[in-house]
Design an enzyme around this catalytic site. Structure first.
Site, PDB file in Angstrom:
ATOM      1  CD  GLU A   1      -3.115  -0.676   0.118  1.00 58.75           C
ATOM      2  OE1 GLU A   1      -3.174   0.477  -0.350  1.00 58.75           O
ATOM      3  OE2 GLU A   1      -3.869  -1.587  -0.257  1.00 58.75           O
TER       4      GLU A   1
ATOM      5  CB  SER B   1     -50.532 -12.215 -14.849  1.00 54.07           C
ATOM      6  OG  SER B   1     -50.519 -13.114 -15.933  1.00 54.07           O
TER       7      SER B   1
END
Length: 753
Positions: free
Chosen positions: A99, A406
């Site tokens: 890092e 539906s």
């Protein structure tokens, strides 16, 4: 000559200095004062901080609609906070290697990394693609800022990093960093991650295991070990490679760590009630919005969606951290009495099935949502069946996306058609068309009405109307109501019958039907009323966002049709006594998903029933039907309530159909009416016989509206079909993200029969 040259150089020098001064003044007035203000703010914030600022872990509180405490929301940072002397040296070496190699040499900023980030910014035409952040900058962002990728945030972060380096030692900064960074799955800090992933303290981990968990914080969603194990392993290997390059480990250690097998402990989660997980999600979203995040549901392409989701995940992680550690007071709309009734209704409706999966979770599941129509807020939510189970499955009400069958027709077919001038009594053709769907019973009524087609859920009529209005037009209503899984693959006729690529959630469907009851005004579903900090300062105010999605008159027409569904159609088993109600059923292909969504003047409730691993439900008793569960629950919460009738729609003007005989008769009557007037004028003025003035009509005949039809009745039939999407029954409920579900293909033929 020399004097002339000196004068020229002097003039040039003055010009250059003047230019620099002018540029400096322009920069100052445009940016300088803002930069000085940001620097001052950063200094004040860091000067006011203490070691406790990096340790604080205040409990947040969750309240119901009556102000009663539902839950305490706690993090685990305090109990797992380690002093720098308790953190393995190899963990510090690993994080520096991957890092921030210059951690011990810089004063908070790595200027070369900043230049690289600036170059990438220019190359990408204004998009920040490289962070250039030191460990100190990451710490400043984690504790004091957001993850938003803007230069303003980066400048604030830089100023704070410089101030942190002035006030705290490198050892302090490393201690703060490793105890605060996020390791995915709710683990904050390295000790919490070690215990969560390996069941041991960080001091008991091997080099390989240390590098494995330290691979996660760079991108917690990408390197989530439970979701992307191979990616986490690949980053672990890169960390080890950087360590051997830097001389931090020897070749023997490197090879042993590479070859070491990583065995994670089984993922464990605190059991949370469905209302808690949904409240966490709503509260996190509210905080995100408060801090400026803009939610999106439409994307240009897959890359655009991927960029958004990465940004979303970063924001969600940071804002959720505030929820668990910020000492917030979260006031919700949950009615606990109603919640118990809804949970009981789902449990009782599905009690006939005792089958469980390998995790001990019931195989047959259901979800349900109830919205108060007066506010648009969620008052009860059920994400599955209740059972004595040590773990936690997903909250299906908002995390599970299934095919709606539906039940989608009123939202994308009929209400849009009513907006376009149709009426419930309009005549349509119910017949089998080439390349079109069949009705479930293979019966066709011929010429019928829209009202009847809705009542008995005719596939053919919905298909025809959807093709007439167009998929783009029909689906735009779902986009307007924040349906989150609509993709380009949905813009086909099969969508009219519920054939959606990724599907919908019970929460989305319930909110959409609530908009129908609210005369087309959609309100974003949430349970959050307001949020304050521990001192009572309001963070999120009591505000309901509303947007008009449908025309009010169209929703009145739709509601009328949905009342007929309850009276004599597919929803008649759910009709309430003495309370006006409207709703729609939905059943997908091979009966793998069942739905019912309905409303009264008081509440809208949506129910879904299905297996977590989709399969046919034909052999289940009728008590499992969502419409019956809906009725049992709605009857209880409407007890002793007065009826609230739905508003009537404006009926279509009657058509005047004229035959040739009618026209001739009308002309004769007009002549007879005009004759006395003509005769009287003849006596006075004696005009010529063919004077056109007396043959004119005073006003033209009004043309009749030609959009109407009649009505018809037949026996009800079943619903349309769709293909549901598999869901992971072990999906985690707290760290909710906009993760994209796995794609799968939809065959339009599946929705025809």
């Amino acid at each position: 000559m020399k004097k002339v040259l000196n004068r020229i150089f002097l003039i040039l020098g003055i010009v250059v200095l003047t230019g620099i001064l002018a540029a400096g003044l322009v920069f100052y007035f445009k940016y300088g004062r803002g930069l000085l203000a940001m620097q001052k703010d950063a200094k004040n914030i860091i000067n006011a901080s203490s070691r406790d600022s990096f340790k604080s872990d205040q409990t947040s509180l969750l309240y119901d609609t009556n102000g009663n405490l539902i839950a305490e929301i706690k993090g685990a940072k305090d109990s797992y906070y380690l002093d720098i002397t308790e953190i393995p040296t190899m963990a510090i070496e690993a994080i520096i290697a991957i890092e921030d190699k210059k951690f011990y040499r810089h004063g908070g900023l790595d200027y070369k990394a900043v230049i690289r980030a600036l170059k990438a910014y220019i190359d990408e035409e204004g998009e920040i693609t490289q962070g250039g952040s030191t460990i100190t900058q990451q710490l400043a962002r984690t504790i004091f800022l957001t993850n938003e990728k803007t230069w303003e945030r980066k400048i604030k972060e830089a100023f704070m990093a410089l101030e942190i380096e002035k006030k705290y030692s490198k050892a302090d900064i490393m201690e703060f960093y490793l105890n605060n960074i996020y390791f995915a799955n709710g683990f904050y800090g390295i000790e919490s991650a070690a215990k969560g992933y390996f069941g041991r303290s960080v001091n008991d981990l091997t080099l390989s295991e240390l590098c494995f968990i330290l691979a996660i914080p760079n991108n917690p969603s990408m390197y989530d070990p439970y979701q992307n194990f191979d990616d986490t392993i690949a980053r672990r290997d890169r960390i080890l490679y950087q360590m051997i390059l830097d001389g931090r480990i020897g070749e023997k250690e490197y090879k042993e760590a590479l070859d070491a097998e990583i065995v994670l402990v089984k993922k464990k989660q605190k059991k949370n009630d469905y209302i808690e997980t949904y409240a966490y999600r709503c509260a996190t979203h509210a905080i995100m919005e408060h801090e400026g995040f803009v939610f999106r549901y439409i994307f240009e392409d897959s890359e655009d969606r991927a960029r958004y989701e990465e940004n979303y995940n970063n924001w969600y992680t940071r804002c959720q951290r505030k929820l668990f550690t910020g000492g917030l007071r979260i006031y919700t709309s949950f009615d606990m009495s109603m919640q118990k009734k809804l949970q009981k209704a789902v449990d009782n409706g599905l009690t006939s099935s005792k089958e469980k999966n390998d995790e001990g979770v019931y195989a047959l599941q259901g979800s349900a949502v109830t919205i108060d129509n007066s506010t648009g807020r969620v008052v009860a939510i059920v994400g599955g069946r209740s059972q004595k189970f040590a773990g936690y499955t997903l909250n299906r009400a908002f995390q599970s996306f299934r095919q709606p069958g539906s039940s989608i027709k009123p939202l994308i077919v009929y209400t849009p058609a009513f907006e376009n001038g149709y009426y419930p009594e309009d005549k349509v053709e119910d017949k089998k068309r080439k390349d079109g769907p069949s009705n479930v019973d293979f019966a066709y009524a011929g010429t019928t009405t829209i009202e009847y087609a809705v009542t008995v859920s005719k596939n053919t009529v919905a298909w025809d109307l959807f093709n007439e209005i167009g998929p783009e037009w029909g689906l735009r209503y779902l986009i307007s109501m924040d349906f989150s899984r609509i993709t380009r693959d949905d813009y086909y006729p099969s969508a009219a019958l519920g054939g959606l690529y990724r599907g919908v959630s019970a929460l989305e469907m319930t909110a959409a039907y609530s908009a129908l009851e609210n005369e087309g005004a959609y309100r974003e579903p949430t349970c959050i009323v307001r949020i304050t900090d521990a001192n009572g300062r309001e963070i999120v105010s009591d505000r309901i966002k509303t947007r008009q999605v449908y025309d009010p008159e169209a929703t009145r027409k739709m509601t009328y049709c949905l009342t007929k569904v309850m009276e004599k159609g597919t929803g008649k088993n759910g009709k309430l006594d003495n309370i006006s109600c409207a709703g729609k059923t939905g059943t997908t292909n091979d009966n793998k998903d069942q739905w019912f969504v309905g409303f009264t003047g008081y509440y809208t409730t949506g129910i879904w029933v299905g297996y977590d691993m989709p399969r046919n439900m034909d052999d289940l008793p009728s008590e499992t039907e969502p419409v019956r569960i809906w009725k049992g629950f709605m009857e209880k919460i409407h007890k002793d309530k007065e009826d609230v009738p739905f508003p009537d729609y404006i009926k279509k003007p009657k058509e005047e159909k004229e035959t040739d005989e009618d026209k001739e008769k009308e002309e004769e009557e007009e002549i007879e009416e005009e004759e006395p007037e003509i005769k009287e004028q003849e006596d006075v003025n004696e005009p010529a016989e063919n004077d056109d003035e007396y043959n004119k009509e005073d006003e033209p005949l009004e043309e009749p509206d030609d959009d109407g039809f009649g009505e018809d009745d037949e026996d009800p039939v079943d619903e349309s079909e769709g293909e549901p999407e598999n869901e992971d029954p072990n999906d985690e409920g707290i760290d909710d993200t906009n993760e994209t579900d796995d794609d799968y293909d939809v065959n339009e033929d599946d929705f025809y029969e």
